[in-house]
Design an enzyme around this catalytic site. Sequence first.
Site, PDB file in Angstrom:
ATOM      1  N   CYS A   1      -6.949  12.112  17.574  1.00 38.76           N
ATOM      2  CA  CYS A   1      -7.161  12.593  18.266  1.00 38.76           C
ATOM      3  C   CYS A   1      -7.226  12.452  20.432  1.00 38.76           C
ATOM      4  O   CYS A   1      -7.110  12.922  21.224  1.00 38.76           O
ATOM      5  CB  CYS A   1      -9.450  13.069  18.558  1.00 38.76           C
ATOM      6  SG  CYS A   1     -10.441  11.516  18.552  1.00 38.76           S
TER       7      CYS A   1
ATOM      8  N   ASN B   1      -7.139 -13.985  23.201  1.00 38.00           N
ATOM      9  CA  ASN B   1      -8.963 -13.568  22.678  1.00 38.00           C
ATOM     10  C   ASN B   1      -8.796 -12.069  23.055  1.00 38.00           C
ATOM     11  O   ASN B   1      -7.837 -11.413  23.786  1.00 38.00           O
ATOM     12  CB  ASN B   1      -9.479 -14.234  24.004  1.00 38.00           C
ATOM     13  CG  ASN B   1      -8.739 -15.844  24.273  1.00 38.00           C
ATOM     14  OD1 ASN B   1      -9.371 -16.677  22.830  1.00 38.00           O
ATOM     15  ND2 ASN B   1      -8.722 -16.371  24.866  1.00 38.00           N
TER      16      ASN B   1
ATOM     17  N   HIS C   1      -4.577  -8.963  20.668  1.00 35.29           N
ATOM     18  CA  HIS C   1      -5.301  -8.399  19.344  1.00 35.29           C
ATOM     19  C   HIS C   1      -6.361  -7.622  20.190  1.00 35.29           C
ATOM     20  O   HIS C   1      -7.269  -7.228  19.672  1.00 35.29           O
ATOM     21  CB  HIS C   1      -6.277  -9.714  18.587  1.00 35.29           C
ATOM     22  CG  HIS C   1      -4.636 -10.510  18.684  1.00 35.29           C
ATOM     23  ND1 HIS C   1      -5.523 -11.872  17.910  1.00 35.29           N
ATOM     24  CD2 HIS C   1      -4.110 -10.411  17.288  1.00 35.29           C
ATOM     25  CE1 HIS C   1      -4.177 -12.649  17.738  1.00 35.29           C
ATOM     26  NE2 HIS C   1      -3.610 -11.505  17.004  1.00 35.29           N
TER      27      HIS C   1
ATOM     28  N   ASN D   1      -4.722 -28.451  23.830  1.00 39.02           N
ATOM     29  CA  ASN D   1      -5.430 -27.777  22.702  1.00 39.02           C
ATOM     30  C   ASN D   1      -6.264 -29.560  22.482  1.00 39.02           C
ATOM     31  O   ASN D   1      -5.766 -30.001  21.553  1.00 39.02           O
ATOM     32  CB  ASN D   1      -4.690 -27.917  21.345  1.00 39.02           C
ATOM     33  CG  ASN D   1      -5.661 -26.616  20.957  1.00 39.02           C
ATOM     34  OD1 ASN D   1      -6.550 -25.738  20.600  1.00 39.02           O
ATOM     35  ND2 ASN D   1      -5.818 -27.527  19.394  1.00 39.02           N
TER      36      ASN D   1
ATOM     37  N   ASP E   1     -12.101 -11.179  25.146  1.00 34.41           N
ATOM     38  CA  ASP E   1     -13.501 -11.269  25.704  1.00 34.41           C
ATOM     39  C   ASP E   1     -13.152 -11.054  26.633  1.00 34.41           C
ATOM     40  O   ASP E   1     -13.887 -10.581  27.322  1.00 34.41           O
ATOM     41  CB  ASP E   1     -13.492 -12.626  25.880  1.00 34.41           C
ATOM     42  CG  ASP E   1     -12.729 -13.880  26.120  1.00 34.41           C
ATOM     43  OD1 ASP E   1     -11.709 -13.210  26.749  1.00 34.41           O
ATOM     44  OD2 ASP E   1     -13.017 -14.781  25.335  1.00 34.41           O
TER      45      ASP E   1
ATOM     46  N   CYS F   1     -17.796   9.935  16.278  1.00 29.42           N
ATOM     47  CA  CYS F   1     -16.546  10.443  17.802  1.00 29.42           C
ATOM     48  C   CYS F   1     -17.009  11.845  17.365  1.00 29.42           C
ATOM     49  O   CYS F   1     -17.090  13.031  16.977  1.00 29.42           O
ATOM     50  CB  CYS F   1     -15.231  10.094  16.853  1.00 29.42           C
ATOM     51  SG  CYS F   1     -13.802  11.480  18.445  1.00 29.42           S
TER      52      CYS F   1
ATOM     53  N   GLY G   1      -7.379 -31.108  19.120  1.00 30.32           N
ATOM     54  CA  GLY G   1      -6.818 -31.178  17.502  1.00 30.32           C
ATOM     55  C   GLY G   1      -5.652 -30.425  17.401  1.00 30.32           C
ATOM     56  O   GLY G   1      -4.706 -30.302  18.240  1.00 30.32           O
TER      57      GLY G   1
ATOM     58  N   GLY H   1      -4.995 -23.938  24.262  1.00 26.08           N
ATOM     59  CA  GLY H   1      -6.550 -23.795  23.601  1.00 26.08           C
ATOM     60  C   GLY H   1      -6.032 -23.592  22.851  1.00 26.08           C
ATOM     61  O   GLY H   1      -7.451 -21.685  22.401  1.00 26.08           O
TER      62      GLY H   1
ATOM     63  N   SER I   1      -5.257 -23.193  18.273  1.00 23.15           N
ATOM     64  CA  SER I   1      -4.529 -23.884  17.146  1.00 23.15           C
ATOM     65  C   SER I   1      -3.201 -23.180  16.555  1.00 23.15           C
ATOM     66  O   SER I   1      -2.856 -23.626  15.411  1.00 23.15           O
ATOM     67  CB  SER I   1      -5.300 -23.908  15.854  1.00 23.15           C
ATOM     68  OG  SER I   1      -5.998 -22.533  15.943  1.00 23.15           O
TER      69      SER I   1
END
Length: 309
Positions: A165, A131, A148, A284, A133, A218, A286, A258, A260
């Site tokens: 830079c 995530n 990520h 999870n 977030d 920038c 599913g 959580g 897949s």
Amino acid sequence: MNLVKKLKISSRNYVTQFFIPKHEAANPRDIEIIQNYLCDKPKILVVTGAGISTESGIPDYRSEGVGLYQRSNHKPVQYPEFIRSHEIRKRYWARNFLGWPKFSNVQPNLTHKKLAEMEKDKKLLHIVTQNVDNLHAKAGSKEFTELHGNGYKVICVGHEGKDRCGYSIDRHDFQKILESFNQDLKEKAEIMKSESFRPDGDVEISSDDIKKFYLPQCPQCMGDLKPNIVFFGDNIPMDRIEKVVNLIINSDGILVLGSSLQVFSGYRIILQAKELGLPTAIVNIGATRADHLVDIKINAKCSDIMKEL
């Protein structure tokens, strides 16, 4: 019942209806299985995905019935397109600008907080999250790697390699810069707090709003700016991959919460763990890409399991 309690229940019902796929309540046996799995693993490596943040009101891409791919034909921006096209960058940042006030105000839920407690009590080795977030940080976790990246930082990508830079800025500060250039959209950004947003925090807006939006370059090299996240079609930095590999080697098992595991960067963790003979478990709602590989698979909402641990 007082108003605050009614609002909390209403908000929880809204999140359950629109962001969390249909599921059965966790049964006592599921909780016991995970409890037993963790009891002799003080160096468990936890892998988290979008499924833990849906309970905070952040939609995911793939969940059955409620994921973005299920509800629309929208596809996230691809890294090569973002780098190549000024118009695509402008569209991305205009949508992100209007979605940021609500996205940045999202708070961690029980699962994030429980993992922070486990870290404090030395009951886990590390968290690897897919995530962007920032909710693990908000919950108080210190030992985590954002596979990520993180949407709370903006970087310059105007030059490659040694010539880059190195400019970066906090996303909150960048929002103020965007507001200064887009005063006519600033008020709309506040209004959009009541609207739903996409998994990466952007919202649907009109083509007229995109045309009016001004995207600064920038300030150091006049290069292009992007959030410090790994877009679809981009590569995870090699030093981050090497860090995760070392974490797997030094762990005594993997717990996926959580996810897949459809994105290979997450699936690869299970593959590497199995090569090393490490025990693996998934919680999870599913099916996942690794169900046939892991030792334990619990089909349940993460917080239903975590709150009992």
